[in-house]
Design a protein around this motif. Sequence first.
Motif, short mmCIF file in Angstrom:
data_model
loop_
_atom_site.label_atom_id
_atom_site.label_comp_id
_atom_site.label_asym_id
_atom_site.label_seq_id
_atom_site.Cartn_x
_atom_site.Cartn_y
_atom_site.Cartn_z
N TRP A 118 4.39 -7.48 -52.54
CA TRP A 118 4.27 -7.74 -51.10
C TRP A 118 2.97 -7.15 -50.60
O TRP A 118 2.65 -6.00 -50.88
N ASP A 120 -0.15 -7.92 -47.23
CA ASP A 120 -0.38 -7.75 -45.80
C ASP A 120 0.66 -8.51 -44.97
O ASP A 120 1.31 -9.44 -45.45
N ARG A 121 0.74 -8.12 -43.72
CA ARG A 121 1.70 -8.70 -42.78
C ARG A 121 0.98 -9.17 -41.53
O ARG A 121 0.02 -8.57 -41.08
N TRP A 156 4.70 -12.26 -44.36
CA TRP A 156 4.19 -11.34 -45.37
C TRP A 156 3.46 -12.12 -46.45
O TRP A 156 3.94 -13.14 -46.94
N ALA A 170 9.79 -12.81 -42.77
CA ALA A 170 10.72 -11.68 -42.81
C ALA A 170 11.94 -11.96 -41.95
O ALA A 170 11.88 -12.77 -41.02
N GLU A 174 11.14 -5.83 -37.66
CA GLU A 174 11.25 -4.46 -38.15
C GLU A 174 11.38 -4.37 -39.66
O GLU A 174 11.26 -3.29 -40.24
N TRP A 175 11.64 -5.48 -40.31
CA TRP A 175 11.90 -5.45 -41.76
C TRP A 175 10.65 -5.08 -42.55
O TRP A 175 9.52 -5.46 -42.19
N LYS A 176 10.84 -4.28 -43.63
CA LYS A 176 9.78 -3.90 -44.55
C LYS A 176 10.24 -4.16 -45.99
O LYS A 176 11.45 -4.14 -46.26
N PRO A 177 9.31 -4.38 -46.92
CA PRO A 177 9.71 -4.68 -48.30
C PRO A 177 10.58 -3.60 -48.93
O PRO A 177 11.47 -3.92 -49.74
N GLU A 178 10.35 -2.33 -48.56
CA GLU A 178 11.15 -1.27 -49.17
C GLU A 178 12.60 -1.31 -48.74
O GLU A 178 13.47 -0.68 -49.36
N TYR A 179 12.92 -2.08 -47.66
CA TYR A 179 14.30 -2.20 -47.24
C TYR A 179 15.10 -3.11 -48.18
O TYR A 179 16.33 -3.02 -48.23
#
Length: 297
Positions: A118, A120-121, A156, A170, A174-179
């Motif tokens: 993953w 850039d966003r 992403w 996404a 608020e979502w991030k890849p580590e979630y």
Amino acid sequence: MAEPAEGVRPPAVSRRLPGRARRRTDVLHEYEKSNADRRRGVPPVLWPFLAPDPDQYYRWRVELDCACITELLTPGDRTPPSERQWRAPGDGEALPPGQLYCWHDESGHAPYRDILEWGDRREVNFPADPVEPPEWADAEVWTVLRHDEPHTSAFWRVTLDCGHIEEVVAPNLEWKPEYGPRVADAARVKEMTEEYERLWASGPTLQPEPQHEHTRRMLAAGWPIPSPERPCYTCPHARMIVAYQRVGWLIPRNGAPKPECPPPPARIALERRLRRAEAEAERLRTQLAVHDEGQDA
């Protein structure tokens, strides 16, 4: 799992390719025109790096694994085009080394690839969706998918296992890849599976086979969002360079002067030298004979 990426290919070879290179003057004119457009948006101090003079470029002809032959320019003549990275058309992403974008209408469906990384966003604002469903969705499906108010989505940049770059939406801002992906409720997944089974039974050709298999994998995984795989729209048109041919500098360079080879002597001159050599040989034989007679006496 998604369809695996292609295996390692043998390196490209240097050989003469069918056909002929384009006229150098035509290639030079095209480069100068595109370079002039590029320099208008680049400070002059950066021209040597981002918009070099044409005398820095070397010409190649390359053959792709689809049998197409095209021409390329590289900054210098040392690194073959098969060992460089090239971009997709326009402002496309850089392809893996040795690949070139070559469009073919018959290339088929985009294969599904696993997401490896993953990146850039970015956020994109969208207006409210229209009430009437688009052609690809019926009214019932559209009532579930439709946004009746303006909304913002996060995209992403992801690297797939084929090495190509795509974008994934996404679940929320608020979502991030580590979630990790969010999975659906088990009961809802069971309902979705039954719905899809009825759909496939009523119309086996409603979904292309790659999309059908993707849906089955996602249902088996609990319908994760975002999906751990996605279709790669670059793969069908990313071709490997299998052979290349040197053409020469875009602007010819003055090489070191080659030593001139004198023309061979004319026949009459050779005959004259031969007669002199024969006369000298006869004179030496006479002197040897006189020398021998004196020793005998």
